[in-house]
Design an enzyme around this catalytic site. Structure first.
Site, short mmCIF file in Angstrom:
data_model
loop_
_atom_site.label_atom_id
_atom_site.label_comp_id
_atom_site.label_asym_id
_atom_site.label_seq_id
_atom_site.Cartn_x
_atom_site.Cartn_y
_atom_site.Cartn_z
NE ARG A 88 -4.14 -1.86 2.06
CZ ARG A 88 -4.99 -2.24 3.01
NH1 ARG A 88 -4.76 -1.85 4.26
NH2 ARG A 88 -6.03 -2.98 2.74
CE LYS A 130 -21.02 -17.47 9.76
NZ LYS A 130 -21.28 -16.70 11.01
N GLY A 176 -9.38 -9.99 0.40
CA GLY A 176 -8.11 -10.51 0.89
C GLY A 176 -7.82 -11.95 0.53
N GLY A 205 -13.83 -3.87 1.83
CA GLY A 205 -15.21 -3.47 2.04
C GLY A 205 -15.75 -2.60 0.92
#
Length: 403
Positions: free
Chosen positions: A43, A200, A353, A376
């Site tokens: 980053r 999930k 990720g 996100g």
């Protein structure tokens, strides 16, 4: 989502940064070990083009970022950007000072760079406090957002400052993300294939439903696929699944079918009796899964079928491995999928990720068209949600056009 915004590159090219104070919100939230040593500086490296662009255009440059989750107003040594400043200075081969308590004023000359201490140490940052944002905006002539990973949050350094700064624009990293995501979802070449995998359904239900309205094929994997297998009346043994969401899985299958699209269901799977690195892998037909089996990967026939889908695709969006790829004996499905995406002529974009870890493990990083840096933010874009930090840049661009 439209992606009409002012770009830092355009301001630099037109000479509008010369002698100006430029405030860059970067994403320098890098992983560190317990001793505070940076373990991956990706980053930091990715933030350098925006800084150099502004410097080469004659600007005085201020850069800030969050790091970890400090308590506002109580910055501790472990929260400091000091290791970031040291690494950034080494990478750029120039002096970069770290400035604490910077909200009320920063001294920086044209051709210089200062790193402003962890922005989440300022009270009001996370709440997007107006007074704080106005103080920050007063520090600069041009605000630059180059932190896609935080674009889904409305905070003082990602949203508020962009409202009040004299000019607000997107840095090269943010612009590249939005261009790639726009190409993949707003203007895709068909067939459009989305791969959504994970443990999930509940955490990705809104993404699945949003994508079911626009993609030609929706590939599900991991625990999500197990719930879809249940919805088709197939046995999954003791595999991870969410039986209470079978109805939602059926709805998604029906939504796709109504549009002539499909959700490919695995025909064979790789099972183990336990979730362990040394657990023997057994490949079997999906109809032969026994009560004590755990489905930990897709089987070779399913992998071949998915590879054929990738070969025909025009656009591929990938979020999540289709098996427990960390264990080599259960990595075959994800490896085959990664290699198929790499070999496809489709425009491919991958994010998340675990997905990036799989891409790196199987050596296809340079063969994926675009790798998203946002976790996100990437998922919220897939859901069709508006990203606050992007929305404010679009508003500023629209207002500038009107004037």
């Amino acid at each position: 989502m439209t992606t009409t915004f002012i770009r830092l590159a355009d301001l630099a090219a037109s000479g509008q940064l010369d002698g100006k104070r430029v405030f860059i919100r970067a994403d320098l939230n890098v992983p560190q070990d317990k001793a505070g040593n940076i373990t991956d500086d990706t980053r930091i490296r990715a933030s350098i083009p925006a800084i150099e662009l502004a410097l080469n255009a004659g600007a005085a440059v201020m850069v800030t970022s969050h790091l970890g989750r400090p308590t506002e107003g109580e910055l501790k040594p472990k929260d400091s950007l000091a290791p970031i400043a040291k690494r950034l200075a080494a990478l750029m081969q120039r002096e970069i000072s770290l400035k604490a308590d910077w909200v009320d004023g920063v001294v920086v000359a044209a051709g210089q760079v200062v790193l402003l201490e962890n922005c989440r140490g300022n009270k009001g940052e996370k709440e997007n406090n107006d007074e704080l944002a106005q103080k920050m905006a007063a520090l600069c002539d041009v605000y630059v957002n180059d932190a896609f990973g935080t674009a889904h949050r409305a905070e003082a350094t990602t949203h508020g400052i962009a409202k009040y700064a004299k000019a607000a624009c997107a840095g090269p990293l943010l612009a590249a993300e939005l261009d790639a995501l726009g190409l993949a979802l707003a203007r895709p070449k068909h067939p459009l294939v989305a791969i959504v995998a994970g443990s999930k359904v509940s955490t990705k239900l809104t993404i699945l439903k949003s994508l079911a309205e626009k993609v030609d094929q929706l590939v599900v994997g991991g625990g999500i696929a197990n719930t879809f297998l249940l919805a088709q009346g197939l046995p999954i043994g003791k595999s991870l699944a969410e039986p209470d969401l079978i109805g939602d899985a059926k709805d998604i299958i029906d939504m796709m079918a109504a549009r002539g699209a499909s959700v490919p269901i695995p025909t064979d799977v790789v099972c183990g009796k336990a979730f362990a690195a040394n657990e023997p892998a057994v490949t079997k037909s999906v109809t032969d899964v026994t009560a004590d089996d755990m489905i930990l990967d897709i089987g070779p026939n399913t992998a071949t079928a998915l590879a054929a889908i990738m070969q025909q695709a025009g656009t591929i969006v990938w979020n999540g491995p289709v098996g427990v790829f960390e264990f080599d004996q259960f990595s075959g499905g994800t490896k085959a999928l990664a290699e198929a995406i790499a070999a496809s002529r489709a425009f491919s974009i991958a994010g998340g990720g675990d997905t990036l870890a799989a891409i790196a493990k199987f050596g296809v990083t340079d063969k994926v068209s675009y790798i998203s840096t946002g976790g996100g933010a990437f998922l919220e874009f897939l859901e069709g949600k508006s990203l606050p930090a992007v929305e404010i840049l679009q508003q500023r661009a629209a207002n500038a056009a009107i004037q």
